[in-house]
Design an enzyme around this catalytic site. Sequence first.
Site, PDB file in Angstrom:
ATOM      1  N   TYR A   1       0.823  -1.210   0.000  1.00 27.26           N
ATOM      2  CA  TYR A   1       0.000   0.000   0.000  1.00 27.26           C
ATOM      3  C   TYR A   1       0.859   1.263   0.000  1.00 27.26           C
ATOM      4  O   TYR A   1       0.408   2.312  -0.446  1.00 27.26           O
ATOM      5  CB  TYR A   1      -0.910   0.032   1.225  1.00 27.26           C
TER       6      TYR A   1
ATOM      7  N   LYS B   1       3.026 -15.422   2.064  1.00 20.68           N
ATOM      8  CA  LYS B   1       3.379 -16.278   0.930  1.00 20.68           C
ATOM      9  C   LYS B   1       4.892 -16.427   0.933  1.00 20.68           C
ATOM     10  O   LYS B   1       5.584 -15.990   0.005  1.00 20.68           O
ATOM     11  CB  LYS B   1       2.876 -15.655  -0.379  1.00 20.68           C
TER      12      LYS B   1
ATOM     13  N   ASP C   1      -2.939 -18.307   0.583  1.00 19.24           N
ATOM     14  CA  ASP C   1      -3.933 -18.919  -0.308  1.00 19.24           C
ATOM     15  C   ASP C   1      -4.634 -20.084   0.388  1.00 19.24           C
ATOM     16  O   ASP C   1      -5.854 -20.246   0.293  1.00 19.24           O
ATOM     17  CB  ASP C   1      -3.308 -19.345  -1.648  1.00 19.24           C
TER      18      ASP C   1
ATOM     19  N   ASP D   1      -6.492  -7.161   3.742  1.00 17.70           N
ATOM     20  CA  ASP D   1      -7.594  -6.481   3.069  1.00 17.70           C
ATOM     21  C   ASP D   1      -8.501  -7.510   2.393  1.00 17.70           C
ATOM     22  O   ASP D   1      -9.719  -7.503   2.574  1.00 17.70           O
ATOM     23  CB  ASP D   1      -7.029  -5.508   2.022  1.00 17.70           C
TER      24      ASP D   1
ATOM     25  N   ASP E   1     -12.360  -9.332   4.010  1.00 18.97           N
ATOM     26  CA  ASP E   1     -13.658  -9.208   3.323  1.00 18.97           C
ATOM     27  C   ASP E   1     -14.333 -10.577   3.226  1.00 18.97           C
ATOM     28  O   ASP E   1     -15.548 -10.699   3.426  1.00 18.97           O
ATOM     29  CB  ASP E   1     -13.480  -8.648   1.902  1.00 18.97           C
TER      30      ASP E   1
HETATM   31  C1  IPM Z   1     -10.523  -1.390   3.616  1.00 24.83           C
HETATM   32  C2  IPM Z   1     -10.711  -0.706   2.291  1.00 24.83           C
HETATM   33  C3  IPM Z   1      -9.556   0.251   2.057  1.00 24.83           C
HETATM   34  C4  IPM Z   1      -8.290  -0.565   1.989  1.00 24.83           C
HETATM   35  C5  IPM Z   1      -9.700   1.151   0.818  1.00 24.83           C
HETATM   36  C6  IPM Z   1     -10.990   1.936   0.834  1.00 24.83           C
HETATM   37  C7  IPM Z   1      -8.518   2.073   0.658  1.00 24.83           C
HETATM   38  O1  IPM Z   1     -10.845  -1.665   1.287  1.00 24.83           O
HETATM   39  O2  IPM Z   1     -10.411  -0.694   4.637  1.00 24.83           O
HETATM   40  O3  IPM Z   1     -10.498  -2.622   3.657  1.00 24.83           O
HETATM   41  O4  IPM Z   1      -7.954  -1.140   0.935  1.00 24.83           O
HETATM   42  O5  IPM Z   1      -7.598  -0.652   3.011  1.00 24.83           O
HETATM   43 MG    MG Z   2     -10.992  -3.669   2.005  1.00 23.00          MG
END
Ligand code: IPM
Ligand code: MG
Length: 352
Positions: A137, A188, A221, A245, A249
């Site tokens: 990032y 990884k 993975d 990240d 999710d």
């Molecule tokens: C998260 C989001 C952010 C990230 C974006 C909005 C920059 O996806 O907080 O997970 O990638 O960290």
């Molecule tokens: Mg995210």
Amino acid sequence: MTQTLLLLPGDGIGPEVTAQVRRVAAALTPDLTLDERDFGGVSYDRHGVPITDEAVTTALASDAVLMGAVGGPKWAGVERGKRPEMGLLGLRKAMDVYANLRPALCFDALADASSLKRELVAGLDIMFVRELTGGVYFGQPRGIETLPDGQRRGFDTQVYTTSEIERVSRVAFELARGRRNKVHSLEKSNVMESGLLWREVVTDLHRREYADVQLEHMLADNAAMQLVRQPTQFDVLLTDNLFGDVLSDAAAQLTGSLGMLPSAALGEAGRPGLYEPIHGSAPDIAGQGVANPLAAILSFEMALRWSLDRPAEADRLFAAVEAALAVGARTRDIGGTLSTVEMGDAVLSALG
Ligand code: IPM
Ligand code: MG
């Protein structure tokens, strides 16, 4: 000494869900001062930048910061450095909140809202500790260049130092001690140098200071597969910025709805934390008053616990959310019909 919570409602559904946090805070912690600043696309529109220096200074001087969401199609064409998302990354960096705690908790009342079978997710209580201020990032160099033959080449740099890995690992081990005492460290190392270093540093810290905690290394993975195969095998999952990240999710969806999950981004003790619902700005439903405010409300709960030193109020709020769900309060994303405000009402009435 009065404490201050800075609200950064931001874009999309952000203002709608943070408005419910305002109501909850007024009822639960009337002595808490709430402040507010523009953030994300809204800030870009008004000030030409996704976060102003003044807002960053205010954030650093607050006891905690709670954001709503940033971004949306309206700002897709904005130059990269001024995109709403860059405001968020800049704020994380400025606040030095390197450890992002992302719990994935399946409320019993919602086990049927998961896309996995109830028996796989019932009782799920896992915690991601995602490194938040390093890795690909922020790594340099990065860019898109034109090669002599006219092709273009895009590149990013994944980079971690020992101290960056060690400080976030420490958070994971400490948390595990207060939970089920198990850490899975994900990388990884089979293909990446930074992954190899990650594994070495975690192993070394574990041996020196946290030998009482159960540690397992797992390739990222494989972890993705295990998360949907048998998520309850995990307790704390330690990851770098990018894997965290993506995998968090996936873990969020296990719990039934992305609209339910809070997060806390923490730095050194005594510094303000940054609290974020993990859902995005959800432009498809923004402005309709139907977004689930529980992720924002639970982010406030985390702020009470981790930054504001009010565990009793945090417990009360958590119990109120559980009680509201138990009596059937549901927004659309979790199979109901309540509006954002009505879900706020349900939590307020459970607070009593
Ligand atoms: C998260 C989001 C952010 C990230 C974006 C909005 C920059 O996806 O907080 O997970 O990638 O960290
Ligand atoms: Mg995210």
